[in-house]
Design a protein around this motif. Structure first.
Motif: not given
Length: 190
Positions: A24-26, A48-51, A78-79, A98-102
């Motif tokens: 889902s993150f990808a 994947d590396a960021a996660a 998201g994050l 910070g944030w990033r959502l689908a």
């Protein structure tokens, strides 16, 4: 290794990353709409590396950019979280939020709700004097979230990790002091 801090809000859970979050993150990081204010989308390997980096920081220090799960559906969305950004930034050292959502979860108030939980953690548990946030000058949605969180716009700066001449090179900085956050919290609870 620190105790891993997780928190809940009315509708969300901020937690450590799980292997099942990676797909889902990808997908989120490959979505041009989600990534329009970043220099590029991320490949699966980059995502994947960021996660893995975020998971490692949380395991090491107990906090960071948490995975966000919607309580009702138990879905990864998201994050959100806190991070110590790279020292090349003109206002470093600092702690950023910070944030990033689908995109399917936009417009529900989730970014603000999760960010409020992260701010509360940063100011009450980490005893931070200030938390900053920054984004491209073109990213009006994130700037609106920053303002709704009570953050005040500060200086613009040229982001050292975005190429000169790139449309996203100029960023705006927002700041929130512990004192201002505490005053805003007192007003919302009274």
């Amino acid at each position: 290794m620190s105790a891993i801090i997780e928190f809940k809000t009315a509708r969300l859970i901020a937690r450590q990353w799980r292997d099942e979050d990676l797909l889902s993150f990808a997908q989120l990081n490959a979505d041009p709409q989600v990534m329009q204010y970043f220099p590029s989308c991320l490949s699966r390997a980059e995502s994947d590396a960021a996660a893995a980096r975020m998971r490692g920081l949380i395991a090491e220090q107990g906090w960071g950019f948490w995975a966000i799960e919607e309580q009702a559906s138990q879905r990864f969305i998201g994050l959100v979280g806190l991070n110590i950004p790279s020292p090349e930034l003109p206002f470093s050292p600092c702690t950023e939020i910070g944030w990033r959502l689908a995109s399917e979860f936009w417009g529900k108030g989730y970014a603000i709700e999760a960010a409020q939980g992260a701010l509360r953690y940063g100011f009450t548990q980490l005893n931070l004097a200030e938390i900053v946030s920054f984004t491209s000058i073109h990213n009006q949605p994130s700037q609106a979230v920053m303002r709704r969180l009570g953050m005040l716009q500060s200086d613009n700066f040229e982001h050292p990790k975005v190429p000169v001449g790139h449309t996203l090179h100029e960023h705006c900085l927002f700041r929130l002091t512990h004192a201002r956050w505490a005053a805003l919290e007192a007003n919302t609870t009274s």
